[in-house]
Design a protein around this motif. Structure first.
Motif, mmCIF file in Angstrom:
data_model
loop_
_atom_site.group_PDB
_atom_site.id
_atom_site.type_symbol
_atom_site.label_atom_id
_atom_site.label_comp_id
_atom_site.label_asym_id
_atom_site.label_seq_id
_atom_site.Cartn_x
_atom_site.Cartn_y
_atom_site.Cartn_z
ATOM 1 N N SER A 1 100.052 47.579 37.689
ATOM 2 C CA SER A 1 99.245 48.663 38.254
ATOM 3 C C SER A 1 98.621 49.550 37.181
ATOM 4 O O SER A 1 97.674 50.291 37.466
ATOM 5 N N THR B 1 97.342 48.282 34.351
ATOM 6 C CA THR B 1 96.395 47.489 33.571
ATOM 7 C C THR B 1 94.988 47.647 34.141
ATOM 8 O O THR B 1 94.787 48.165 35.248
ATOM 9 N N SER B 2 94.003 47.176 33.403
ATOM 10 C CA SER B 2 92.613 47.276 33.848
ATOM 11 C C SER B 2 92.328 46.282 34.965
ATOM 12 O O SER B 2 93.055 45.298 35.144
ATOM 13 N N ARG B 3 91.264 46.534 35.676
ATOM 14 C CA ARG B 3 90.863 45.619 36.743
ATOM 15 C C ARG B 3 90.522 44.238 36.178
ATOM 16 O O ARG B 3 90.826 43.219 36.792
ATOM 17 N N ASP B 4 89.901 44.212 35.001
ATOM 18 C CA ASP B 4 89.582 42.926 34.383
ATOM 19 C C ASP B 4 90.859 42.146 34.052
ATOM 20 O O ASP B 4 90.911 40.924 34.231
ATOM 21 N N TYR B 5 91.891 42.858 33.558
ATOM 22 C CA TYR B 5 93.159 42.182 33.260
ATOM 23 C C TYR B 5 93.754 41.594 34.538
ATOM 24 O O TYR B 5 94.192 40.442 34.555
ATOM 25 N N ARG B 6 93.758 42.387 35.616
ATOM 26 C CA ARG B 6 94.358 41.914 36.861
ATOM 27 C C ARG B 6 93.573 40.754 37.455
ATOM 28 O O ARG B 6 94.144 39.834 38.033
ATOM 29 N N ARG B 7 92.249 40.794 37.300
ATOM 30 C CA ARG B 7 91.451 39.683 37.811
ATOM 31 C C ARG B 7 91.782 38.391 37.060
ATOM 32 O O ARG B 7 91.972 37.331 37.663
ATOM 33 N N ALA C 1 99.019 45.800 43.783
ATOM 34 C CA ALA C 1 98.472 45.477 42.467
ATOM 35 C C ALA C 1 98.556 43.987 42.191
ATOM 36 O O ALA C 1 97.724 43.427 41.468
ATOM 37 N N ASP D 1 96.494 41.925 45.732
ATOM 38 C CA ASP D 1 95.041 42.083 45.831
ATOM 39 C C ASP D 1 94.293 41.122 44.922
ATOM 40 O O ASP D 1 93.102 40.857 45.156
ATOM 41 N N PHE D 2 94.979 40.602 43.890
ATOM 42 C CA PHE D 2 94.276 39.756 42.930
ATOM 43 C C PHE D 2 94.666 38.287 43.024
ATOM 44 O O PHE D 2 94.225 37.473 42.210
#
Length: 429
Positions: free
Chosen positions: A157, A159-165, A194, A197-198
């Protein structure tokens, strides 16, 4: 013109919420109207197409989530993330469990590394499910329960959105590598938003059904949920039944080779039951060399398949599925027995890691098995406990006393699980 009756009929059986892939929804109603694609207002409010529900997470061309209005108190409707689950959800084929912050301070198998009360309940639930399960690690992605991880301090939660994607794509890719195509499988996810969602949409696009029984629940409610969905209390089976099963599992003259088992086909063993594995004299020498301790020829392992799972739900697992797909299936991530054998044999030969092809060949050359169908899946877990207490097979680690041989086996499993992970480029955790 869209025909909403099939959707209303489907929603009538939904207790909390359901997410439908766009194509599934479009086909269900006979073609969505153009306004569904271009106007956000189409999906707002309590419409006649889905009375008693509201829509959330509308992703045009991807998926739509329908949430029953009465399922949540008003205060929770505004604050809680949207759950994705069907009432009477199908039994899972896979269970994914999120990692937690609280960990041991030394390397350990993933099932043991995380120490919070929530993870312990999640782990117990996953193990009782009787299907393959994995940990979703913020740092390492998809992790098998026996893979050894070093302690780490990373919260997904944060980390960046790019990392999670990228993390989500890596998890789903790895899942496909380990279990094969997920199309048609039900994946049950026990993790925070977190994590889910990915991976949710990626799994749906791959053809999986995703179930999130805890989505939207605060911590206290999550812990309570596991208390209400633990395995049912089962009294020990009658002594006569246990004695009969022990006699059948120890009748070494009836043991058959892996080839003979596979030649029977699925029909004979498409049921719950117990099984025992037996090793020949030369195979016992290999195992003794790897363990550095004596192993006699004869029975080395026993287990079950298809026991009734958490909450009283029926398992879809069978003797055939456990032995053919997991034990002889070529991936030690699926089978604790296979991991044990592979680790011991790697130590025996001085190999750097488990050789899956060589392991399968060794099993065919040196092992025999007995598979005993058991009609009553509800008592199967208790029966296994009683059976193992008497048989005490040397390569079993659960429900049996710890001894030097099992301590050595556990150490080898950690060692070779760690080497497997390092060789895959996933790091030493």
């Amino acid at each position: 013109m869209a025909e909403w009756t099939p959707l209303r009929a489907l929603l009538a059986d939904v207790d909390t919420s359901v997410t439908l892939a766009w194509g599934e929804l479009d086909g269900l109603v006979g073609g969505l109207p153009r306004s569904a694609y271009v106007h956000n207002a189409f999906w707002k409010g309590d419409r006649s197409g889905w009375p008693g529900f509201r829509t959330t997470e509308v992703k045009v061309g991807e998926s739509v989530t329908f949430v029953r209005l009465r399922a949540m108190p008003v205060a929770e409707r505004q604050a809680a993330p949207t759950p994705m689950t069907r009432s009477a959800a199908p039994a899972p084929d896979l269970v994914l469990v999120g990692c937690v912050k609280k960990k041991l301070d030394v390397p350990a198998p993933a099932r043991e590394l995380y120490t919070s009360p929530l993870f312990r309940k999640e782990r117990a639930y996953a193990e009782q499910a009787g299907v393959p399960w994995f940990v979703l690690s913020a740092e390492h992605g998809l992790v098998a329960p026996d893979e050894v991880l070093a302690p780490y301090d990373l919260r997904l939660s944060k980390t960046s959105r790019d990392y999670r994607r990228a993390w989500g794509a890596r998890v789903v890719q790895r899942l496909g590598e380990v279990v094969g195509p997920v199309r048609g499988k039900t994946v049950e996810v026990h993790a925070g938003s977190a994590y889910t969602d990915f991976i949710r949409d990626l799994l749906i696009r791959a053809g999986a059904t995703v179930v999130e029984p805890l989505a939207g629940l605060p911590m206290g409610a999550r812990l309570a949920w596991y208390g209400n969905h633990s395995a049912p209390s089962i009294a020990s089976a009658p002594l006569l039944e246990v004695r009969e099963l022990i006699n059948r599992l120890t009748a070494d003259a009836s043991a058959i080779s892996p080839e003979e088992f596979l030649a029977t086909g699925a029909s004979r063993f498409k049921s719950p039951g117990l099984y025992s594995w037996w090793v020949d004299p030369s195979g016992a020498v290999d195992l003794a060399k790897g363990l550095g301790l004596n192993v006699d020829e004869g029975m080395i392992y026993a287990g079950l398949a298809g026991a009734t799972r958490s909450g009283g739900r029926r398992s879809k697992n069978t003797l055939w599925g456990r032995i053919q797909s997991m034990h002889l299936g070529g991936r030690h991530e699926f089978s604790t027995f296979r991991l044990s054998l592979g680790s011991v044999l790697a130590a025996s030969s001085g190999a750097a890691e488990i050789d899956e092809v060589a392991l399968t060949a060794w099993m065919h050359a040196h092992l025999r098995l007995i598979a005993v169908p058991v009609a009553d899946a509800d008592t199967l877990g208790a029966v296994e406990t009683d059976v193992l207490a008497e048989l005490n097979p040397p390569l079993n680690l659960d429900k049996v006393p710890r001894d030097p041989r099992r301590q050595r086996l556990s150490a080898l499993r950690r060692q070779y699980g760690r080497k497997k992970r390092r060789s895959s480029g996933a790091g030493d955790g």
